[in-house]
Design an enzyme around this catalytic site. Sequence first.
Site, PDB file in Angstrom:
ATOM      1  N   CYS A 220      11.403  -3.854   3.453  1.00 30.63           N
ATOM      2  CA  CYS A 220      10.205  -4.429   4.074  1.00 30.63           C
ATOM      3  C   CYS A 220       8.932  -3.851   3.451  1.00 30.63           C
ATOM      4  CB  CYS A 220      10.191  -4.141   5.567  1.00 30.63           C
ATOM      5  SG  CYS A 220      11.509  -4.980   6.454  1.00 30.63           S
ATOM      6  N   THR A 221       8.996  -2.599   3.033  1.00 32.20           N
ATOM      7  CA  THR A 221       7.825  -1.954   2.440  1.00 32.20           C
ATOM      8  C   THR A 221       7.737  -2.338   0.971  1.00 32.20           C
ATOM      9  OG1 THR A 221       8.090  -0.102   3.949  1.00 32.20           O
ATOM     10  CG2 THR A 221       6.685   0.254   2.032  1.00 32.20           C
TER      11      THR A 221
END
Length: 166
Positions: free
Chosen positions: A109-110
């Site tokens: 997600c990052t």
Amino acid sequence: LNPNDCIITLEGFNTNIKYAVEELSWYICGTNNINYTEKIKKVWKKYSDDGETVNSAYGYYIFGNNHGLPNQWNFVIEKLTEDKDTRQAVININNPFHKINPKTKDFPCTLSLQYLIRDNKLHMIVNMRSNDIFYGFRNDVYCFSKIHLLLFAKLSLILTAVLLIP
């Protein structure tokens, strides 16, 4: 800066601090292997494609030697030590490697962490493509804040040593 400011404490929405500390320890270890501890394995096994590793073990990209790439933690320290005004102190989490297996259970997600020194203060920018507000967010805030503090401490030691050397 109070390190406890990185713990989310809202009614019914508290950080599991014991787990967050364990996840941070796993990150600092620089591995993506879920067998780090039983607690890590229990949480991350469902996201593993091979039962051993996951793609979003952020410490693997920050502190490890992921896929033979240079250590990004050391890169950031070097960049900020050489030029406190640099905009190049970036750690990439989402890499071209992640596009090889688009059917993975675990796509990070990052996207990236960027560190800037402005007005003699260390700033961190976290770019996310997505974030699970009910679980991941709380651990991300805790872990990324602690990593930010760790970088601040490391840079303070380096810069103090440089200033003290005649």
